[in-house]
Design an enzyme around this catalytic site. Sequence first.
Site, short mmCIF file in Angstrom:
data_model
loop_
_atom_site.label_atom_id
_atom_site.label_comp_id
_atom_site.label_asym_id
_atom_site.label_seq_id
_atom_site.Cartn_x
_atom_site.Cartn_y
_atom_site.Cartn_z
NE ARG A 1 -3.02 -2.40 2.72
CZ ARG A 1 -3.47 -2.63 3.94
NH1 ARG A 1 -4.00 -1.65 4.64
NH2 ARG A 1 -3.40 -3.84 4.46
CD GLU B 1 -2.08 -7.07 17.04
OE1 GLU B 1 -2.43 -6.77 15.88
OE2 GLU B 1 -2.72 -6.78 18.06
O1 LIG Z 1 2.58 -1.68 11.73
P1 LIG Z 1 2.36 -3.08 11.24
O2 LIG Z 1 1.83 -3.98 12.35
O3 LIG Z 1 3.57 -3.67 10.60
O4 LIG Z 1 1.17 -3.08 10.20
C1 LIG Z 1 1.04 -2.13 9.18
C2 LIG Z 1 1.24 -2.74 7.83
O5 LIG Z 1 0.21 -3.74 7.61
C3 LIG Z 1 -0.42 -3.50 6.36
O6 LIG Z 1 0.32 -4.12 5.31
P2 LIG Z 1 0.16 -5.65 4.95
O7 LIG Z 1 1.43 -6.34 5.45
O8 LIG Z 1 -1.13 -6.16 5.51
O9 LIG Z 1 0.17 -5.77 3.41
P3 LIG Z 1 -0.19 -4.87 2.14
O10 LIG Z 1 0.36 -3.48 2.30
O11 LIG Z 1 0.52 -5.63 1.07
O12 LIG Z 1 -1.70 -4.86 1.97
C4 LIG Z 1 -0.30 -2.01 6.17
O13 LIG Z 1 -0.37 -1.66 4.78
C5 LIG Z 1 1.06 -1.70 6.75
O14 LIG Z 1 2.09 -1.87 5.78
N1 LIG Z 2 -6.83 -2.00 11.01
C1 LIG Z 2 -6.16 -2.02 9.86
N2 LIG Z 2 -6.74 -1.54 8.73
C2 LIG Z 2 -6.07 -1.56 7.56
N3 LIG Z 2 -4.83 -2.02 7.42
C3 LIG Z 2 -4.21 -2.49 8.51
N4 LIG Z 2 -2.96 -3.00 8.69
C4 LIG Z 2 -2.82 -3.34 9.98
N5 LIG Z 2 -3.94 -3.05 10.67
C5 LIG Z 2 -4.82 -2.52 9.77
MG LIG Z 3 1.35 -2.67 3.93
#
Ligand SMILES: O=P(O)(O)OC[C@H]1O[C@H](OP(=O)(O)OP(=O)(O)O)[C@H](O)[C@@H]1O
Ligand SMILES: Nc1ncnc2[nH]cnc12
Ligand SMILES: [Mg+2]
Length: 188
Positions: free
Chosen positions: A70, A107
């Site tokens: 993202r 987490e």
């Molecule tokens: O602070 P954290 O606990 O590390 O969580 C935050 C991360 O989690 C989500 O990414 P995700 O790994 O779900 O994948 P994506 O960006 O590919 O959707 C979000 O986009 C952040 O990058």
């Molecule tokens: N609550 C949340 N919503 C969207 N992205 C996330 N990544 C980690 N926690 C999230």
């Molecule tokens: Mg991410």
Amino acid sequence: MSSTQQEIAELAKELKANLKQIPDFPSPGILFEDFLPIFTKPDLFQKLVNAFKLHVGDQKVDYVVGLESRGFLFGPTLALALNAGFVPVRKPGKLPGDVHQVEFQKEYGSDKFEMQKGVIPEGAKVLIVDDILATGGSAYGAGELVKLNKGDIVEYLFVLELDFLKGRDRLGKPVFTLLSGQPEKLSN
Ligand SMILES: O=P(O)(O)OC[C@H]1O[C@H](OP(=O)(O)OP(=O)(O)O)[C@H](O)[C@@H]1O
Ligand SMILES: Nc1ncnc2[nH]cnc12
Ligand SMILES: [Mg+2]
């Protein structure tokens, strides 16, 4: 509040009104913050970039580092607006050539990220950007990769923050979140 802060607050208010919250996604107890609606309207996307640009102001930035996936949605656009380079942090096995790899705790369990070796010159000023700061594990991992390349982290920028997870405490550098996030965990 300075006029710049006021301008950022006004942009943030409009952007916040366009977020969507989805309860119990991807698992029970998680209130998912969906920021994708911002990208469906060019004026909102422009406002997102403008707000970050206003916040960065005249700080020197050589590179914006965006986190897969993202962080790729707006990181390159912000880099262009700041006249900076863009460098991706990717999930393992996606980047060609020599890479630095880090493992970090989230987490539940651990995860890995990679960055190409030498992609950031020593001492370059770096902003690390992503959509959400949750536990801070992903951002921490990205920060370690920047340090392995001897970059100088100016600040971490996020669209949203899950305050109750206290991710910012892990980062050791300034953290800016554009939109106020979730102060508490969803209870159900
Ligand atoms: O602070 P954290 O606990 O590390 O969580 C935050 C991360 O989690 C989500 O990414 P995700 O790994 O779900 O994948 P994506 O960006 O590919 O959707 C979000 O986009 C952040 O990058
Ligand atoms: N609550 C949340 N919503 C969207 N992205 C996330 N990544 C980690 N926690 C999230
Ligand atoms: Mg991410």
